[in-house]
Write an enzyme that holds these catalytic residues in place. Structure first.
Site, PDB file in Angstrom:
ATOM      1  N   CYS A  67     -16.441   1.301   0.895  1.00  0.00           N
ATOM      2  CA  CYS A  67     -15.227   0.494   1.019  1.00  0.00           C
ATOM      3  C   CYS A  67     -14.924   0.292   2.471  1.00  0.00           C
ATOM      4  CB  CYS A  67     -14.205   0.719   0.009  1.00  0.00           C
ATOM      5  SG  CYS A  67     -13.848   2.479   0.370  1.00  0.00           S
TER       6      CYS A  67
ATOM      7  N   ARG B 177     -13.454  -8.923   1.411  1.00  0.00           N
ATOM      8  CA  ARG B 177     -12.157  -8.732   1.025  1.00  0.00           C
ATOM      9  C   ARG B 177     -11.062  -9.731   1.283  1.00  0.00           C
ATOM     10  NH1 ARG B 177      -9.937  -3.629   1.394  1.00  0.00           N
ATOM     11  NH2 ARG B 177      -8.151  -4.859   0.480  1.00  0.00           N
TER      12      ARG B 177
ATOM     13  N   HIS C  67      -7.496   0.825  -6.320  1.00  0.00           N
ATOM     14  CA  HIS C  67      -7.742  -0.189  -5.135  1.00  0.00           C
ATOM     15  C   HIS C  67      -8.192  -1.578  -5.699  1.00  0.00           C
ATOM     16  CE1 HIS C  67      -7.709  -1.655  -1.100  1.00  0.00           C
ATOM     17  NE2 HIS C  67      -8.496  -0.748  -0.677  1.00  0.00           N
TER      18      HIS C  67
ATOM     19  N   ASP D 181     -17.442   6.743  -1.023  1.00  0.00           N
ATOM     20  CA  ASP D 181     -16.131   6.492  -0.503  1.00  0.00           C
ATOM     21  C   ASP D 181     -16.071   7.688   0.382  1.00  0.00           C
ATOM     22  OD1 ASP D 181     -13.704   5.691   0.839  1.00  0.00           O
ATOM     23  OD2 ASP D 181     -12.824   5.840  -1.118  1.00  0.00           O
TER      24      ASP D 181
ATOM     25  N   ARG E 180       0.981  -1.264  -0.113  1.00  0.00           N
ATOM     26  CA  ARG E 180      -0.144   0.131   0.183  1.00  0.00           C
ATOM     27  C   ARG E 180       0.995   1.269   0.032  1.00  0.00           C
ATOM     28  NH1 ARG E 180      -5.346   0.946   3.840  1.00  0.00           N
ATOM     29  NH2 ARG E 180      -6.064  -0.216   2.031  1.00  0.00           N
TER      30      ARG E 180
ATOM     31  N   GLN F  89      -9.840  -4.115  -3.597  1.00  0.00           N
ATOM     32  CA  GLN F  89     -11.197  -3.524  -2.817  1.00  0.00           C
ATOM     33  C   GLN F  89     -12.239  -3.780  -4.103  1.00  0.00           C
ATOM     34  OE1 GLN F  89     -12.431  -2.299   0.153  1.00  0.00           O
ATOM     35  NE2 GLN F  89     -14.253  -2.718  -0.784  1.00  0.00           N
TER      36      GLN F  89
HETATM   37  N1   CP Z   1     -11.208  -0.579   2.528  1.00  0.00           N
HETATM   38  C1   CP Z   1      -9.970  -0.788   3.029  1.00  0.00           C
HETATM   39  O1   CP Z   1      -9.169  -0.901   2.180  1.00  0.00           O
HETATM   40  O2   CP Z   1      -9.934  -0.636   4.320  1.00  0.00           O
HETATM   41  P1   CP Z   1      -8.606  -0.378   4.972  1.00  0.00           P
HETATM   42  O3   CP Z   1      -7.940   1.035   4.570  1.00  0.00           O
HETATM   43  O4   CP Z   1      -9.087  -0.366   6.457  1.00  0.00           O
HETATM   44  O5   CP Z   1      -7.298  -1.334   4.755  1.00  0.00           O
HETATM   45  N1  NVA Z   2     -10.087   6.473  -1.066  1.00  0.00           N
HETATM   46  C1  NVA Z   2      -9.530   6.077   0.261  1.00  0.00           C
HETATM   47  C2  NVA Z   2      -9.909   4.630   0.516  1.00  0.00           C
HETATM   48  C3  NVA Z   2      -9.497   4.000   1.660  1.00  0.00           C
HETATM   49  C4  NVA Z   2      -9.772   2.554   1.866  1.00  0.00           C
HETATM   50  C5  NVA Z   2      -8.198   6.342   0.622  1.00  0.00           C
HETATM   51  O1  NVA Z   2      -7.385   6.242  -0.378  1.00  0.00           O
HETATM   52  O2  NVA Z   2      -7.914   6.820   1.623  1.00  0.00           O
END
Ligand code: CP
Ligand code: NVA
Length: 300
Positions: A253, A281, A122, A213, A95, A125
């Protein structure tokens, strides 16, 4: 060497195969006696825990590594860090703030790389999102889904996945926060068109699912106040859900900000499928890794 940085790294038939594996509780143990690195430059609940459990279910050993410990391009280059890790792990997942970091990792060709969220997308997701929709509706061909709010990383990957499965993708949000022309061109190359609307009610009219989101993603915290103002008219509330199809469901999400992008009534209400989505997930992670580290590498 195959990696998974975005949904369109898969062909349509590969996406279908991955989804079949996601629904298989006992896929091949592709990580037997091997490890997977989970690198996080940003916090996580769902992604870290679903990946750890999926790796365990595939017979493997997940190792969580904080981004700051590796110090990409500070302590050592991304390339040197990945060359080292690839001698220990069968797969590296990460990430990251900047999607280019993932591209640099994948270009090395040392082991499969998996995107656990970047500024651009993502895809893990999105796999869980479409599993949730398939569980609800079966075939997605001809269904219509509206994403309301920020045209962000989550939306880009969702549009690719649901669009590749034949759904109509609608979007409503402020002009400055939509997918870029580059992203729309990229979607067009896989046959996905995003129908954009200025008003949430127009996008949601008659759809089978409404997705939103957070307005401020990780890394954008300094823009929080301006974003609150920009997205004011795009809260998903019961009024908005009432113009969707009578069988419509609500997706998010998570993490969610109740009272901002969605009201408590919708998030915790009858139409909400957020807990299916978050459980999925883990199934998505298991299926994707089973494919990527098995059949995905056999194809070479
Ligand atoms: N939806 C999602 O990716 O959640 P987290 O940021 O908690 O991993
Ligand atoms: N759009 C959000 C998603 C988190 C799971 C972010 O990137 O923070």
């Amino acid at each position: 060497m195959r990696s998974f940085l975005e949904i369109d790294d898969l062909t349509k038939s590969e996406l279908h195969r991955v989804l079949d594996l996601c629904l298989d509780p006992n896929p091949p143990k592709v990580l037997e006696n091997q490890g997977i690195a989970l690198i996080f430059e940003k916090p996580s609940n769902r992604t870290r825990n679903s990946m750890e459990m999926a790796a365990y279910q595939l017979g493997g050993h997940p190792v969580y590594i904080k981004g700051e410990e590796l110090g990409f391009d500070k302590r050592e280059s991304v390339e040197d860090a990945v060359a080292t890790l690839s001698s220990y792990y069968k797969c590296i997942s990460a990430r990251v703030f900047d999607h280019k970091t993932l591209e640099r990792m994948a270009t090395l060709g040392l082991c499969p790389i998996v995107n656990l969220l970047s500024d651009a997308g993502h895809p893990m997701q999105a796999l869980a999102d479409v599993i949730t929709l398939v569980e609800e509706f079966g075939d997605l061909e001809g269904k219509s889904f509206a994403f309301v709010g920020d045209g962000n990383n989550v939306f880009r990957s969702f549009a690719m996945a649901a669009g590749m499965l034949g759904a109509e993708i609608r979007y409503a949000g402020p002009g400055n926060y939509r997918l870029s022309e580059l992203d729309k061109d990229r979607l067009a190359t896989i046959g996905v068109e995003v129908n954009e609307f200025d008003f949430a009610q127009e996008a949601v009219d008659g759809v089978n699912a409404v997705y939103t989101d957070v307005w401020t993603s990780m890394g954008q915290e300094s823009q929080t106040e301006e974003r609150k103002r920009a997205f004011e008219a795009f809260t998903v509330d019961a009024d908005l859900m009432s113009v969707a199809s009578s069988d419509a469901i609500f997706l998010h999400c998570l993490p969610a900000h109740r009272g901002e992008e969605v009201t408590e009534e919708v998030l915790d209400g009858q139409m909400s499928r957020i807990w299916r989505q978050s459980e999925n997930r883990m199934h998505a992670a298991r299926g994707l890794l089973a494919w990527l580290l098995g059949e995905g590498q056999d194809d070479e």
